[in-house]
Design a protein around this motif. Structure first.
Motif, PDB file in Angstrom:
ATOM      1  N   HIS A 131      59.012 -36.095  -6.825  1.00  0.00           N
ATOM      2  CA  HIS A 131      58.857 -35.468  -8.054  1.00  0.00           C
ATOM      3  C   HIS A 131      59.995 -34.933  -8.940  1.00  0.00           C
ATOM      4  N   GLY A 180      50.390 -30.953  -8.187  1.00  0.00           N
ATOM      5  CA  GLY A 180      49.072 -31.281  -9.101  1.00  0.00           C
ATOM      6  C   GLY A 180      49.117 -32.680  -9.453  1.00  0.00           C
ATOM      7  N   THR A 181      49.688 -33.415  -9.459  1.00  0.00           N
ATOM      8  CA  THR A 181      49.647 -34.857 -10.158  1.00  0.00           C
ATOM      9  C   THR A 181      50.185 -35.799  -9.100  1.00  0.00           C
ATOM     10  N   TYR A 182      49.580 -37.118  -9.232  1.00  0.00           N
ATOM     11  CA  TYR A 182      50.182 -38.138  -8.524  1.00  0.00           C
ATOM     12  C   TYR A 182      51.334 -38.830  -9.090  1.00  0.00           C
ATOM     13  N   ASN A 187      53.798 -41.542 -10.583  1.00  0.00           N
ATOM     14  CA  ASN A 187      53.769 -42.604 -11.468  1.00  0.00           C
ATOM     15  C   ASN A 187      54.874 -43.315 -10.988  1.00  0.00           C
ATOM     16  N   ARG A 242      48.601 -39.233  -2.497  1.00  0.00           N
ATOM     17  CA  ARG A 242      48.180 -37.643  -2.462  1.00  0.00           C
ATOM     18  C   ARG A 242      48.787 -36.919  -3.363  1.00  0.00           C
ATOM     19  N   LYS A 243      48.130 -35.975  -3.925  1.00  0.00           N
ATOM     20  CA  LYS A 243      48.979 -34.885  -5.190  1.00  0.00           C
ATOM     21  C   LYS A 243      49.933 -34.377  -4.688  1.00  0.00           C
ATOM     22  N   ASN A 244      50.935 -34.010  -5.459  1.00  0.00           N
ATOM     23  CA  ASN A 244      52.299 -33.272  -5.251  1.00  0.00           C
ATOM     24  C   ASN A 244      52.436 -32.580  -6.650  1.00  0.00           C
TER      25      ASN A 244
END
Length: 721
Positions: free
Chosen positions: A208, A246-248, A250, A242-244
């Motif tokens: 991210h 708060g988001t997946y 993309n 998994r979410k990292n």
């Protein structure tokens, strides 16, 4: 009440009352003498009284404020530095005018006790000492080195990031080194970050952060990070499923910022060794949006330039995992993806965990099994033939890899890897190499449970351009609590099957060769390396690990005979050149020695001519582990192999029987001596899945000494001075 001394001396007197003794000004300062020899303490602290008088108007507070605490990088020893460069020059001039000769430092007596300094409790000093040891000082005019030199250096540091088998702590150390180098100097920043971003070590959090960095306009960053990334390896279960933050993640959005991306590897830890969770599924699957993103890339990795038109991303390598393919897909979807423009430039492709239907069925009829599996194998082979520029094929943990598939593979492959494919046998490899091995440059055969070494006799003629061969016969259990890791082959290598080696070989790496009781076959295997030494001028690495389960006396004789012998034949002697000219001249001599004909080299005189049949038999008889009965049987088999049915071991002439045989492992051996790495191991150790070494029992990257004694600065003053 004033004292008598005050009455005797008026205000105009030259007498000055000594100031109150302090820590910086002891009471006996006036009696300080010129030091006998110059030391670090005297050079830093000693000043004559004239200097003190000249600065007498300054107060104690001012003098203490001007002095600073400096920590040396090599010793961490505290010193009082002069308040200005003028004081430093004055103190040096005073010491130079002293005229006292320097006396050598008195050596410490051998049995005298070592004096250790008492540890200080000053946390600031301890922190400064630790930081000073981390500072890297480079000698010479390193700032003028060109960019390509630094890039080559940092590429070597970043090598573990590109190695899939590297340990995690090694990768972390390489990343920290590159980051520290980028922060050390502006000159090192760009080459260090280029080497780091070429194959970025991605974690769920760093992925991210990488996306956020790539989304930042290049005009607002120091470097343009988008074209630096060429390899993308992502663990899908932790990063994409998994979410990292708060988001997946993309993945499509990440790919549009990578205009120079060449290699994509979306993998899961379930596909790694020991390959016992092949039936378990994961949440994340391939999606059509992912492959559509590869065909609609914005130019220069800038989404703002989409008005100028879209382009495709020409990939060079891709990895397929069967567990990541949606259940609704068939081979038709994979064929359509391989026909897309992004995959037309593919040079390497990996298939992991592709199984035939008969694996899960209960049918035992061979004809019914073949009728069930052959259509799947044909469809699988057709997807490979759709890649026109394919050169490197990797098949891992797949039952679809068998003799039928090997017959349908392309003929222009240069690199071929089989990893944990338990349906490939030696007969299948013989047919494959004879038909499609003329263009192969490297072969990797690791953990294939049904594959023996009976294909080695045709290796030299079937693969003339082969440069590397890697074989590892360590097998893994299919079930965790069952001992089903035994080999499926009956004979590992027959004594009559003499291996042949291609002349262009540069690396022979064969680990955990399970000869077991076939010690005579192991002897013939080592003998083939010896007789082929003069025909391997390009060989630079020879690593052989043989496992024998035989008598201790026989095993010891084999080890004592072949280990020093192969070391003498192949190991390059250590020659340290004294200058650059000597180094270049030595390199030319080695190259000329490598290309000379065997007959013109004196060291190869013993094996420059072809060996006669009787000489080979005599050498077998003189081997350290073969008895006379076994030798007679061997001579008979040797005669039958050569087609001479009327051969009689007792009918040899006297001159043939008097042929020289090798009894000393260091004498009369052919000489190659061009290998930088020669590792010969012959023992009876048990082959296990996980072999622990000393590095597995070490602590973390932090120093153990600092954990035990945080006040120690890493030096011993009595020995390091």
């Amino acid at each position: 009440m004033a004292s008598s001394s005050d009455e005797d001396f008026g205000a105009d007197s030259d007498y000055k009352r000594p100031r109150t003794p302090t820590r910086r000004l002891p009471a006996r300062t006036a009696k300080q003498k010129i030091p006998v020899r110059t030391t670090r303490a005297s050079a830093c602290n000693y000043r004559e009284s004239s200097d003190d008088d000249s600065d007498g108007s300054a107060s104690d507070a001012d003098s203490s404020a001007d002095q600073t605490l400096s920590v040396e990088a090599n010793g961490g020893k505290r010193k009082r530095a002069a308040s200005s460069s003028q004081d430093v020059r004055r103190s040096k001039r005073t010491l130079r005018s002293a005229g006292s000769p320097r006396t050598p430092q008195r050596p410490r007596k051998r049995n005298s006790p070592v004096k250790k300094k008492t540890p200080t409790n000053n946390s600031a000093t301890r922190t400064a000492a630790i930081q000073s040891r981390d500072v890297c000082s480079l000698a010479g005019d390193w700032a003028t080195l060109p960019y390509l030199v630094w890039r080559t250096i940092f590429d070597e540091i970043a090598a573990p990031l590109r190695d899939l088998s590297a340990r995690e702590e090694v990768k972390s150390e390489a990343s920290r080194t590159l980051l520290a180098s980028a922060r050390a100097s502006k000159i090192l920043a760009e080459p260090a970050l280029t080497a780091l971003y070429q194959t970025p070590p991605l974690t769920p959090l760093s992925t991210h952060q990488l996306l956020h960095t790539l989304m930042t306009p290049p005009e607002s960053t120091m470097f343009n990070y988008r074209p630096k990334i060429e390899v993308l390896r992502i663990e899908v279960e932790q990063t994409l499923s998994r979410k990292n933050m708060g988001t997946y993640l993309n993945l499509k959005e990440l790919l549009q910022y990578l205009p120079r991306l060449k290699h994509i590897d979306l993998y899961t830890a379930l596909d790694a060794k020991p390959w016992r969770q092949l039936d378990q599924s994961v949440r994340w699957k391939y999606s059509p949006e992912l492959f559509n993103a590869l065909q609609s890339m914005p130019p220069m990795g800038n989404p703002e330039l989409t008005d100028e038109g879209l382009t495709y991303l020409p990939l060079e390598s891709w990895s397929w995992s069967a567990r990541l393919i949606p259940s609704a897909w068939s081979m038709d979807e994979i064929r359509s993806i391989h026909s897309a423009p992004s995959f037309q430039f593919l040079r390497k492709i990996t298939f992991v965990n592709f199984q035939v239907p008969s694996v899960t069925s209960k049918i035992k009829d061979p004809i019914a099994i073949a009728a069930m599996d052959n259509p799947v194998i044909q469809d699988f082979a057709s997807t490979i033939t759709l890649l026109p520029k394919l050169e490197h094929l990797v098949l891992e943990a797949s039952t679809v890899a068998n003799g039928s598939l090997l017959e349908q593979l392309p003929r222009n492959l240069k690199h071929f890897e089989l990893i944990n494919c338990w349906d490939v046998e030696a007969e299948h490899m013989v047919d494959f190499l004879r038909d499609r091995g003329h263009s192969l440059k490297s072969i990797v055969l690791n953990h294939c449970q049904s594959l023996s070494l009976q294909f080695l006799p045709i290796l030299g003629t079937a693969c003339p351009d082969l440069e590397e061969i890697h074989v590892n016969t360590k097998y893994f259990r299919h079930h965790e609590f069952y001992n089903d890791d035994q080999p499926f082959w009956d004979v590992f290598l027959e004594p009559e099957q003499i291996p042949t080696w291609p002349t262009k070989l540069r690396c022979i790496d064969m680990q955990h060769l399970q000869f077991n009781e076939a010690y005579r076959a192991a002897h013939i295997f080592c003998k083939s390396l010896e007789t082929s030494a003069h025909r391997l001028p390009h060989l630079r690495k020879l690593a052989i690990d043989i496992k024998l389960k035989c008598n201790l006396n026989v095993r010891t004789k084999l080890r004592n005979y072949w280990t020093p012998r192969l070391q003498t034949i192949f190991k390059r002697p250590l020659v340290v050149p004294t200058s650059v000219a000597d180094a270049s001249r030595l390199a030319k001599q080695l190259e000329q020695q490598a290309v000379l004909e065997p007959g013109r080299r004196k060291s190869l005189k013993a094996c420059s001519t072809p060996m006669r049949r009787s000489v080979r038999i005599a050498e077998i008889i003189s081997s350290p582990d073969v008895t006379q009965d076994e030798a007679s049987a061997t001579s008979g088999r040797e005669a039958r192999r050569l087609g001479n049915e009327s051969y009689d071991a007792d009918g040899e002439s006297d001159d043939e029987l008097s042929a020289e045989v090798y009894t000393d492992p260091t004498k009369n051996s052919p000489v190659q001596r061009l290998c930088n790495i020669v590792e010969i191991q012959l023992d009876n150790s048990r082959v296990v899945e996980e072999q622990f070494a000393m590095v597995d029992f070490r602590g973390g990257p932090e120093s153990e000494e600092e954990e035990e004694d945080p006040d120690w600065n890493g030096r011993d003053e009595d020995f390091d001075d």
